[in-house]
Motif scaffolding. Structure first.
Motif, short mmCIF file in Angstrom:
data_model
loop_
_atom_site.label_atom_id
_atom_site.label_comp_id
_atom_site.label_asym_id
_atom_site.label_seq_id
_atom_site.Cartn_x
_atom_site.Cartn_y
_atom_site.Cartn_z
N VAL A 194 0.87 -1.18 0.00
CA VAL A 194 0.00 0.00 0.00
C VAL A 194 0.91 1.22 0.00
CG1 VAL A 194 -1.80 1.26 1.22
CG2 VAL A 194 -1.79 -1.25 1.27
N THR A 195 0.84 2.00 -1.07
CA THR A 195 1.76 3.13 -1.23
C THR A 195 1.01 4.40 -1.58
OG1 THR A 195 2.10 2.54 -3.56
CG2 THR A 195 3.68 1.67 -1.97
N ARG A 215 12.51 -1.99 -3.59
CA ARG A 215 12.13 -0.83 -2.77
C ARG A 215 10.62 -0.69 -2.65
NH1 ARG A 215 15.26 4.37 -4.57
NH2 ARG A 215 15.20 4.88 -2.35
N ARG A 216 9.90 -1.81 -2.76
CA ARG A 216 8.44 -1.80 -2.62
C ARG A 216 8.06 -2.16 -1.19
NH1 ARG A 216 7.67 -5.55 -7.93
NH2 ARG A 216 8.75 -6.91 -6.46
N PRO A 217 7.26 -1.34 -0.52
CA PRO A 217 6.79 -1.70 0.82
C PRO A 217 5.89 -2.94 0.73
CG PRO A 217 6.39 0.62 0.31
CD PRO A 217 6.76 -0.04 -0.97
N TYR A 218 5.88 -3.75 1.81
CA TYR A 218 5.00 -4.92 1.79
C TYR A 218 4.74 -5.42 3.20
CZ TYR A 218 8.96 -8.11 2.61
OH TYR A 218 10.04 -8.77 3.15
N PHE A 219 3.63 -6.17 3.32
CA PHE A 219 3.29 -6.91 4.53
C PHE A 219 2.44 -8.10 4.10
CE2 PHE A 219 0.30 -3.41 3.92
CZ PHE A 219 -0.94 -4.03 3.96
N HIS A 220 2.22 -9.04 5.01
CA HIS A 220 1.53 -10.28 4.66
C HIS A 220 0.27 -10.47 5.50
CE1 HIS A 220 5.66 -11.39 3.23
NE2 HIS A 220 4.95 -11.87 2.24
N ALA A 230 -5.87 10.23 3.63
CA ALA A 230 -7.03 10.46 2.76
C ALA A 230 -6.55 11.15 1.49
CB ALA A 230 -8.08 11.29 3.50
N GLU A 231 -5.71 10.45 0.77
CA GLU A 231 -5.07 10.92 -0.46
C GLU A 231 -4.99 9.75 -1.43
OE1 GLU A 231 -2.00 14.07 1.73
OE2 GLU A 231 -1.23 12.25 0.77
N PRO A 232 -4.63 9.99 -2.68
CA PRO A 232 -4.50 8.88 -3.63
C PRO A 232 -3.47 7.85 -3.15
CG PRO A 232 -4.58 10.95 -4.81
CD PRO A 232 -4.48 11.30 -3.35
N ILE A 233 -3.88 6.58 -3.12
CA ILE A 233 -2.99 5.49 -2.76
C ILE A 233 -3.16 4.37 -3.79
CG2 ILE A 233 -2.95 5.96 -0.28
CD1 ILE A 233 -5.00 3.69 0.06
N THR A 234 -2.17 3.48 -3.83
CA THR A 234 -2.22 2.32 -4.72
C THR A 234 -2.08 1.06 -3.87
OG1 THR A 234 -1.22 3.55 -6.53
CG2 THR A 234 -1.15 1.16 -6.68
N VAL A 235 -2.94 0.10 -4.13
CA VAL A 235 -2.90 -1.19 -3.43
C VAL A 235 -2.53 -2.27 -4.44
CG1 VAL A 235 -4.21 -2.88 -2.10
CG2 VAL A 235 -4.68 -0.43 -1.81
N THR A 236 -1.47 -3.01 -4.12
CA THR A 236 -1.00 -4.10 -4.98
C THR A 236 -1.00 -5.37 -4.16
OG1 THR A 236 0.44 -2.55 -6.14
CG2 THR A 236 0.84 -4.88 -6.51
N VAL A 237 -1.42 -6.47 -4.77
CA VAL A 237 -1.43 -7.76 -4.09
C VAL A 237 -0.71 -8.79 -4.95
CG1 VAL A 237 -3.67 -8.48 -5.05
CG2 VAL A 237 -2.87 -9.46 -2.88
N GLY A 238 0.07 -9.64 -4.31
CA GLY A 238 0.76 -10.74 -4.97
C GLY A 238 0.85 -11.91 -4.01
N ARG A 239 1.46 -13.02 -4.46
CA ARG A 239 1.56 -14.19 -3.58
C ARG A 239 2.66 -15.12 -4.06
NH1 ARG A 239 -2.10 -19.26 -1.86
NH2 ARG A 239 -1.85 -19.05 0.41
#
Length: 671
Positions: A194-195, A215-220, A230-239
């Protein structure tokens, strides 16, 4: 007493000790300043664009003019690491290291502003970077630091900084934003990123602020809630490598909760084909920003869908062995979060910086020794003794992060041997000949191509070694390139007979039914036989070879034998025919350039274990490879006398006797 099955009392006490070490020292936890200990601290602030070793060696060259590079490396513990970080950054300002430039004209703060959702000041490291001709005193949170002329110092700041009695305006460090709440859900554990628009990562409460090799933030996890701006964010999911990734952009409403339901799609399903992927070299704790509890490993393994996880206890530069308490508690048992598709065990990294680092998977109980040669103790006994003990305890043994420099198939052994006490797997040529080592981590965080070239020399010389993979990921690091990338970013896939257990996985590895990869799926058959099999052919019989791959990062497929590249082609499928002549082996290789799916700096790579081809009853023992191994042992003997520390002549003699026994094996393989 602790009722948490993932945190027994002995492990909880160890974690408390690690936090105290971190708080009292820094990410180095008070370890002696070996070169790689200092580098571990520095690379929390540097990435692949910043060549730490180049600037460290340049500083030593200034201090010791005329000293050969190999001898300079012996002084790496003596560098000024703060200055190396400053020089390597060369004006760059990382988001976790703002810089206070101290110039003859005054001072100026350079920073990447961080978004904060609370009223408190942002706690951050700060680089004090002086270009003045005289020393300058900087007061940070009430503590005075002297920065030498033209020097640098990294400090922690929370509240205030002053120079010559004047306060420095710290407002550029952060800006305020209204808070919103985000819930992310996939229906199964995943890796989330989530960035914000500035690339800043956002995490659930209590999750360490981890950043991967890109350099991508991540958690599991799954169905997780976190505070976001409360601003534009991007959510990426992988596995993990068997899945694609999915992404969505949104702008949450202040004070409200936004739900993102997003799931990655499968690229391939290895377990459905009977293959299970493992990472055989992962540390819970080995210095770092945030000591890691077993629950973090559990979340990472399930979030990456990593079938097999080997968490290794090991020392850094002193006698302290991290996670030995967890090993003592769980040795020989599946860790509590294991299930039919995910298996986790505690193992060992046995370490000597002259002759190499070993990893052990499947131990029934802890060994009696974990390292040699640290704190000026003797480099004795040889690693062969550890191999024998670890095997007697039921372990599969391997050499990890084996080689570190570019190396071609036709280079001499000195190219990878002459590197000082750099942890290279020097003893493997002897251990392989004597049947004391089971595998080699061809896929690793260091030089894959160099390791692959040495590996092919070893199997060409008649040694039976399986290809394996170990990332050396460290869960207690948050921002350190591949070390802070998720476990399983490289994997060894083993073709398991029946259900997944520690025993069935170990058996598949020992049989050589493996391939290792940064992500691509890679299959090899020779007359219908796969890796680990041995074909018995008569001269003139034909072999039909088929290689197939899956993965968008693959650019080239290769079929190799003991004589070199037999065929090369684009991804997908590659075939070749070969008429049996001399005994040989067949392996497949997939490669590609840098790619988002590959965390290794050199790009995508996969390599199979061999299909062995015996001709007229004789196994492969290519003369050129056998003589190469003999030359290796000759050079290793010279280097051991130069680099090794021994208390008696008998200790050195034990090593030399090992090499002589290995020479006898290789000589018998010559024509």
């Amino acid at each position: 007493m602790c009722d948490d099955p993932l945190l027994p009392d002995s492990v909880a006490r160890a974690l408390s000790d690690y936090r105290s070490l971190r708080d009292a020292h820094d990410v180095r936890w008070g370890e002696p300043p070996l070169g790689y200990v200092v580098q571990a601290w520095a690379t929390v602030f540097l990435d692949n664009r910043h060549n730490y070793w180049k600037h460290a060696l340049r500083q030593l060259t200034e201090r010791f003019p005329g000293l050969p590079p190999a001898e300079l490396e012996g002084h790496l513990a003596e560098i000024d690491p703060d200055r190396v970080v400053r020089d390597a950054l060369d004006g760059d300002v990382p988001d976790n290291l703002p810089a206070l430039r101290l110039t003859p004209e005054g001072c100026a703060l350079a920073a990447v502003p961080r978004v904060v959702l609370t009223d408190g000041l942002l706690r951050t490291a700060l680089l004090l970077d002086s270009s003045r001709d005289e020393a300058v005193t900087v007061v940070v949170d009430g503590t005075a630091y002297e920065v030498p002329a033209g020097g640098a110092k990294v400090v922690e700041v929370t509240r205030e900084v002053s120079v010559a009695g004047r306060a420095v305006d710290l407002s550029p460090l952060a800006r305020r934003a209204e808070a919103a709440t985000l819930r992310v859900r996939a229906g199964f554990p995943c890796r989330w990123s989530v960035t914000g628009a500035n690339g800043q990562g956002w995490y659930p409460e209590g999750a360490p602020p981890k950043v991967d090799g890109h350099r991508r933030p991540y958690f599991h996890g799954d169905d997780l809630v976190l505070a976001v701006p409360a601003e534009p964010i991007t959510v990426t999911v992988g596995r993990g490598m068997e899945y694609t990734s999915a992404e969505v952009a949104l702008t949450p409403e202040a004070g409200a909760e936004a739900l993102v339901e997003l799931a990655p799609e499968r690229l391939y399903d290895a377990a459905a084909r009977g293959w299970y992927g493992g990472d055989l070299h992962v540390h819970l704790n080995w210095m770092g920003e945030e000591p890691a509890a077993p629950a973090l490993a559990a979340a990472a393994q399930h979030g990456e869908d990593l079938h097999v996880l080997n968490l290794v206890a090991g020392n850094v530069a002193s006698g302290r062995v991290y996670d030995v308490e967890a090993l003592a508690h769980w040795a020989g048992e599946d860790l509590p979060w294991s299930d039919g598709r995910h298996l986790a065990r505690l193992g060992v990294e046995y370490r000597n910086d002259v002759v190499g680092h070993l990893t052990a998977f499947g131990l029934r109980e802890p060994p009696g020794r974990y390292h040699t040669g640290f704190l000026d103790t003797a480099d004795w006994p040889p690693n062969a003794v550890a191999c024998e003990e670890l095997r007697a305890l039921g372990a599969v043994t391997s050499y990890g992060h084996p080689f570190h420099v570019p190396f071609a198939d036709d280079d001499g052994p000195d190219v990878v041997l002459d590197r000082g006490r750099d942890c290279s797997a020097r003893e493997i040529v002897a251990d392989a000949a004597l049947g004391l080592i089971d595998t080699l981590d061809v896929l690793n965080h260091s030089s894959i191509t160099a390791t692959a070239a040495v590996y092919r020399r070893l199997i060409g010389a008649g040694n039976r070694l399986a290809v394996t993979a170990g990332t050396d990921a460290v869960l207690s690091f948050c921002r350190r390139g591949t070390a802070s990338s998720p476990p399983g970013w490289e994997r060894v896939y083993a073709n398991v007979a029946g259900p997944l257990t520690a025993e069935s996985y170990a058996e598949a590895i020992l049989l050589g039914r493996t391939f290792a990869t940064t992500g691509p799926w890679l299959e090899l058959t020779v007359n219908g036989h796969g890796p680990g099999d041995t074909l018995q052919l008569a001269p003139g019989q034909r072999m039909e070879i088929v290689v197939s791959s899956i993965g968008p990062e693959v650019e080239t497929l290769e079929i190799r034998t003991a004589e070199g590249v037999l065929a090369q082609g684009p991804p997908g499928r590659l075939t070749a025919s070969l008429v049996a002549g001399e005994p040989t082996y067949v392996v497949a290789v997939a490669s590609g350039g840098p790619h988002p799916r590959s965390f290794h700096r050199s790009g995508a790579y996969a390599h199979t274990s061999p299909v062995y081809v015996n001709v007229a009853g004789s196994p492969v023992a290519r003369e050129a490879d056998v003589r190469w191994c003999l030359a290796w042992l000759d050079r290793l003997e010279v280097l051991l006398r130069e680099l090794g520390t021994f208390e008696t002549a008998e200790q050195l003699a034990d090593h030399l006797d090992l090499y002589e026994r290995a020479r006898a094996v290789y000589r018998k393989r010559l024509p």
